[in-house]
Design a protein around this motif. Structure first.
Motif, short mmCIF file in Angstrom:
data_model
loop_
_atom_site.label_atom_id
_atom_site.label_comp_id
_atom_site.label_asym_id
_atom_site.label_seq_id
_atom_site.Cartn_x
_atom_site.Cartn_y
_atom_site.Cartn_z
N LYS A 177 0.84 -1.21 0.00
CA LYS A 177 0.00 0.00 0.00
C LYS A 177 0.88 1.26 0.00
N ALA A 178 1.97 1.21 0.76
CA ALA A 178 2.91 2.33 0.75
C ALA A 178 3.52 2.51 -0.64
N LEU A 179 3.84 1.40 -1.30
CA LEU A 179 4.36 1.46 -2.68
C LEU A 179 3.34 2.11 -3.61
N ASN A 180 2.07 1.74 -3.45
CA ASN A 180 1.02 2.33 -4.29
C ASN A 180 0.98 3.85 -4.12
N ILE A 181 1.15 4.32 -2.88
CA ILE A 181 1.15 5.76 -2.63
C ILE A 181 2.36 6.40 -3.30
N VAL A 182 3.53 5.77 -3.20
CA VAL A 182 4.73 6.29 -3.85
C VAL A 182 4.54 6.36 -5.36
N ASN A 183 3.98 5.30 -5.94
CA ASN A 183 3.80 5.25 -7.40
C ASN A 183 2.80 6.28 -7.91
N ASN A 184 1.88 6.69 -7.05
CA ASN A 184 0.82 7.63 -7.46
C ASN A 184 0.90 8.95 -6.69
N TRP A 194 9.48 11.62 -2.92
CA TRP A 194 8.77 10.47 -3.48
C TRP A 194 9.55 9.75 -4.57
N LYS A 195 10.67 10.31 -5.02
CA LYS A 195 11.35 9.77 -6.20
C LYS A 195 12.76 9.31 -5.86
N ALA A 196 13.20 8.27 -6.57
CA ALA A 196 14.51 7.66 -6.31
C ALA A 196 15.65 8.65 -6.50
N PHE A 197 15.55 9.51 -7.53
CA PHE A 197 16.68 10.38 -7.87
C PHE A 197 16.79 11.60 -6.94
N GLU A 198 15.84 11.76 -6.02
CA GLU A 198 15.85 12.93 -5.15
C GLU A 198 16.72 12.74 -3.90
N GLY A 199 17.36 11.61 -3.79
CA GLY A 199 18.23 11.35 -2.64
C GLY A 199 18.21 9.88 -2.31
N ASN A 202 14.88 8.69 1.53
CA ASN A 202 13.56 9.34 1.44
C ASN A 202 12.46 8.28 1.41
N ARG A 203 11.23 8.73 1.19
CA ARG A 203 10.09 7.80 1.22
C ARG A 203 10.20 6.73 0.15
N TYR A 204 10.73 7.09 -1.02
CA TYR A 204 10.89 6.10 -2.08
C TYR A 204 11.77 4.94 -1.60
N TRP A 205 12.92 5.27 -1.03
CA TRP A 205 13.90 4.23 -0.70
C TRP A 205 13.48 3.36 0.47
N LEU A 206 12.73 3.93 1.41
CA LEU A 206 12.28 3.11 2.54
C LEU A 206 11.35 2.01 2.08
N GLN A 207 10.34 2.36 1.27
CA GLN A 207 9.43 1.31 0.80
C GLN A 207 10.12 0.39 -0.20
#
Length: 309
Positions: A177-184, A194-199, A202-207
């Motif tokens: 569900k967390a992945l779904n939030i990241v993707n959308n 929310w994005k991989a290239f931003e650091g 972050n939220r992307y890398w945790l999920q």
């Protein structure tokens, strides 16, 4: 009644089921604080209203698939520190999230998550409804949607970690569900995290780490650390501590494959102080092994671990 709890809590929950009308209690019991000391020229009542709205959003919504009794609710703290405003009702903030889990037969609670997210931007007009939908993460205004998307993301991370600690791989549905939030996730020039290239933290890398096959053993650690380690310590401290030392060996194998991952950093932010206490009364051999492993995996606290020896 959900299956994340062992028998002793299920029996207590069954008692509550018959004795309490509030069997449909939500899953989260969140203490919410909104701090805005750095903000000038804005009516401070707005932030009190926002604090109440966030508390209602977190506590009065159903997040899980299972029914929770009041005694089963997950205790957590959300601290939103508003650091700036760019006008037009938009704000910059950091969000600190903490969540705990009770330990069997003890008054002690163990930390599941202790994390700070510095990348929170959002728009808020006093008394506006905080809304979120799994199927429509972004509404008409990304800045309006960003705060609730971030809150919902962390609730699912908390639920996933909590379920993982009670049953093997129990948290997968919530990490997805967390992945779904990241993707959308909301997208905009001011929005980040929310994005991989931003650091790399972050939220992307945790999920990503939580669902990545390379970290499969981490979920075994979450289960064994809590159910075969902490929950066992009331009956058998030596056996419980041995299980936790085994978890450190498993984590070290992950560390060797993927050093400096966000997931490992997040784990030790939650568990570092606890591990120091657990091994403070261990045998010299256990202390030495724990210190060796921990000082390599959690470098910022290496000196503390070395002092255990």
């Amino acid at each position: 009644m959900h299956n994340r709890f062992p028998l002793f809590l299920l029996l207590a929950g069954a008692f509550l089921l018959f004795c309490s009308p509030a069997v449909k209690a939500q899953e989260i019991r969140a203490n919410v604080s909104v701090v805005a000391q750095q903000i000038q020229g804005v009516d401070k009542k707005i932030f009190t209203t926002l604090q109440n709205s966030i508390r209602d959003f977190l506590n009065n919504r159903h997040w899980a698939n299972d029914a929770f009794t009041p005694a089963e609710r997950i205790e957590c703290n959300f601290l939103l520190n508003i650091t700036g405003t760019s006008g037009n009702d938009s704000y910059k903030a950091s969000l600190t999230i903490q969540a705990t889990r009770p330990v069997y037969n003890a008054s002690y609670v163990t930390s599941l998550l202790n994390i700070q997210d510095p990348n929170v931007v959002f728009r808020y007009v006093e008394f506006q409804q905080l809304e979120f939908s799994d199927t429509r993460v972004v509404g008409n205004d990304p800045l309006n949607s960003n705060l609730t998307a971030i809150l919902a993301y962390y609730v699912n991370i908390i639920l996933g970690l909590d379920y993982d600690s009670f049953s093997p791989r129990g948290g997968d549905v919530y990490f997805k569900k967390a992945l779904n939030i990241v993707n959308n996730a909301p997208d905009g020039k001011e929005i980040s995290g929310w994005k991989a290239f931003e650091g790399n933290r972050n939220r992307y890398w945790l999920q990503d780490n939580l669902l990545n096959a390379k970290f499969l053993r981490f979920h075994d650690v979450m289960y064994q650390y809590h159910r075969q380690g902490l929950d066992l310590m009331y009956d058998d401290v030596i056996k419980g501590r041995a299980a936790i030392l085994n978890c450190l060996n498993m984590l070290y194998a992950i560390h060797q494959d993927i050093p400096n991952s966000m997931l490992m950093q997040t784990f030790f932010l939650s568990k570092g102080e606890e591990l120091l206490k657990i091994f403070s009364r261990a045998t010299p051999q256990e202390k030495s092994r724990a210190a060796e492993l921990l000082s390599q995996m959690d470098v910022p606290n290496a000196q503390k671990y070395q002092q255990m020896k």
